[in-house]
Scaffold this motif. Structure first.
Motif, PDB file in Angstrom:
ATOM      1  N   TYR A   1       0.769  -1.107  -0.101  1.00 45.09           N
ATOM      2  CA  TYR A   1      -0.049   0.084  -0.221  1.00 45.09           C
ATOM      3  C   TYR A   1       0.982   1.203  -0.034  1.00 45.09           C
ATOM      4  O   TYR A   1       0.547   2.145  -0.484  1.00 45.09           O
ATOM      5  N   VAL A   2       1.845   1.268   0.702  1.00 52.08           N
ATOM      6  CA  VAL A   2       3.032   2.482   0.847  1.00 52.08           C
ATOM      7  C   VAL A   2       3.452   2.540  -0.627  1.00 52.08           C
ATOM      8  O   VAL A   2       3.566   3.776  -1.365  1.00 52.08           O
ATOM      9  N   VAL A   3       3.929   1.446  -1.147  1.00 52.33           N
ATOM     10  CA  VAL A   3       4.531   1.686  -2.525  1.00 52.33           C
ATOM     11  C   VAL A   3       3.619   2.091  -3.993  1.00 52.33           C
ATOM     12  O   VAL A   3       3.657   3.040  -4.311  1.00 52.33           O
ATOM     13  N   PHE A   4       2.237   1.742  -3.352  1.00 52.07           N
ATOM     14  CA  PHE A   4       1.221   2.171  -4.260  1.00 52.07           C
ATOM     15  C   PHE A   4       0.902   3.494  -4.230  1.00 52.07           C
ATOM     16  O   PHE A   4       0.828   4.429  -5.055  1.00 52.07           O
TER      17      PHE A   4
ATOM     18  N   ILE B   1       3.154   5.866  -2.981  1.00 53.84           N
ATOM     19  CA  ILE B   1       4.342   6.673  -3.613  1.00 53.84           C
ATOM     20  C   ILE B   1       4.206   6.731  -5.119  1.00 53.84           C
ATOM     21  O   ILE B   1       4.373   7.876  -5.561  1.00 53.84           O
ATOM     22  N   VAL B   2       3.943   5.414  -5.757  1.00 57.04           N
ATOM     23  CA  VAL B   2       3.772   5.560  -7.061  1.00 57.04           C
ATOM     24  C   VAL B   2       2.700   6.502  -7.670  1.00 57.04           C
ATOM     25  O   VAL B   2       2.699   7.164  -8.579  1.00 57.04           O
ATOM     26  N   MET B   3       1.463   6.720  -7.034  1.00 58.75           N
ATOM     27  CA  MET B   3       0.501   7.169  -7.392  1.00 58.75           C
ATOM     28  C   MET B   3       0.885   8.815  -7.214  1.00 58.75           C
ATOM     29  O   MET B   3       0.385   9.658  -7.865  1.00 58.75           O
ATOM     30  N   ILE B   4       1.537   9.140  -6.027  1.00 56.31           N
ATOM     31  CA  ILE B   4       1.979  10.618  -5.869  1.00 56.31           C
ATOM     32  C   ILE B   4       3.123  10.975  -7.056  1.00 56.31           C
ATOM     33  O   ILE B   4       2.663  11.999  -7.351  1.00 56.31           O
ATOM     34  N   VAL B   5       3.881   9.988  -7.115  1.00 52.00           N
ATOM     35  CA  VAL B   5       4.753  10.442  -8.272  1.00 52.00           C
ATOM     36  C   VAL B   5       4.137  10.464  -9.541  1.00 52.00           C
ATOM     37  O   VAL B   5       4.030  11.578 -10.479  1.00 52.00           O
ATOM     38  N   VAL B   6       3.205   9.430  -9.841  1.00 59.87           N
ATOM     39  CA  VAL B   6       2.495   9.675 -11.405  1.00 59.87           C
ATOM     40  C   VAL B   6       1.881  10.900 -11.565  1.00 59.87           C
ATOM     41  O   VAL B   6       1.511  11.658 -12.472  1.00 59.87           O
TER      42      VAL B   6
ATOM     43  N   GLY C   1       1.886  13.661  -9.646  1.00 58.52           N
ATOM     44  CA  GLY C   1       2.628  14.482  -9.366  1.00 58.52           C
ATOM     45  C   GLY C   1       3.210  15.168 -10.932  1.00 58.52           C
ATOM     46  O   GLY C   1       3.332  16.384 -11.065  1.00 58.52           O
ATOM     47  N   PHE C   2       3.596  14.443 -11.523  1.00 52.12           N
ATOM     48  CA  PHE C   2       4.240  14.592 -12.955  1.00 52.12           C
ATOM     49  C   PHE C   2       2.890  14.984 -13.691  1.00 52.12           C
ATOM     50  O   PHE C   2       3.216  15.917 -14.724  1.00 52.12           O
ATOM     51  N   ALA C   3       1.956  14.275 -13.526  1.00 54.53           N
ATOM     52  CA  ALA C   3       0.723  14.827 -14.558  1.00 54.53           C
ATOM     53  C   ALA C   3       0.170  16.174 -14.176  1.00 54.53           C
ATOM     54  O   ALA C   3      -0.209  16.831 -15.122  1.00 54.53           O
ATOM     55  N   ALA C   4       0.282  16.409 -12.977  1.00 52.72           N
ATOM     56  CA  ALA C   4      -0.030  17.684 -12.572  1.00 52.72           C
ATOM     57  C   ALA C   4       0.693  18.643 -13.020  1.00 52.72           C
ATOM     58  O   ALA C   4       0.108  19.880 -13.475  1.00 52.72           O
ATOM     59  N   THR C   5       2.073  18.672 -12.982  1.00 50.31           N
ATOM     60  CA  THR C   5       2.814  19.701 -13.622  1.00 50.31           C
ATOM     61  C   THR C   5       2.848  19.871 -14.873  1.00 50.31           C
ATOM     62  O   THR C   5       3.158  20.852 -15.592  1.00 50.31           O
TER      63      THR C   5
END
Length: 131
Positions: free
Chosen positions: A110-113, A115-120, A122-126
């Motif tokens: 769940y933690v890995v999920f 982190i992956v969602m925040i990164v994905v 985060g890049f999509a929002a930028t």
């Protein structure tokens, strides 16, 4: 008074003697019942507390198996099945560990999920923001 005959105790056949054997035959002529001479000590720890905690806090199906195994320890010990009671105690401990490990793995995934969602995202929002 009458000359009443009381029943005689059954006569057991004498145990065989081996060549060169002196004295009475070894052991009683029939099985003895009651408490045996072996001292097995106290029953093993049934790990019931860990079973309950892992059922409530971790993986319920594996914790339930652990509770069932831990409840078998006392009854098996009372029946004189000491090896089976030790095996049930070991199984209860094993299932409790598996329950806790399963919960640890699920939390890690769940933690890995996250982190992956925040990164994905985060890049999509930028990339979507106008500059």
């Amino acid at each position: 008074m009458s000359d009443q005959q009381y029943p005689q105790f059954p006569q057991y056949p004498e145990q065989p003697r081996y060549p060169g054997q002196q004295g009475p035959p070894p052991g009683p002529p029939y099985p003895q019942y009651g408490y045996g001479p072996a001292n097995y000590g106290p029953p093993p720890d049934n790990h019931l507390v860990w079973a309950i905690l892992t059922t409530v806090l971790c993986c319920m199906p594996l914790g339930i198996v652990s509770i069932v195994k831990s409840n078998q320890v006392a009854s098996l010990w009372a029946q004189g099945l000491h090896a089976e009671a030790r095996q049930a105690a070991d199984d209860a401990k094993k299932w409790a560990i598996w329950s806790a490990a399963t919960m640890g793995i699920l939390v890690g995934l769940y933690v890995v999920f996250l982190i992956v969602m925040i990164v994905v995202f985060g890049f999509a929002a930028t990339e979507l923001t106008p500059t």
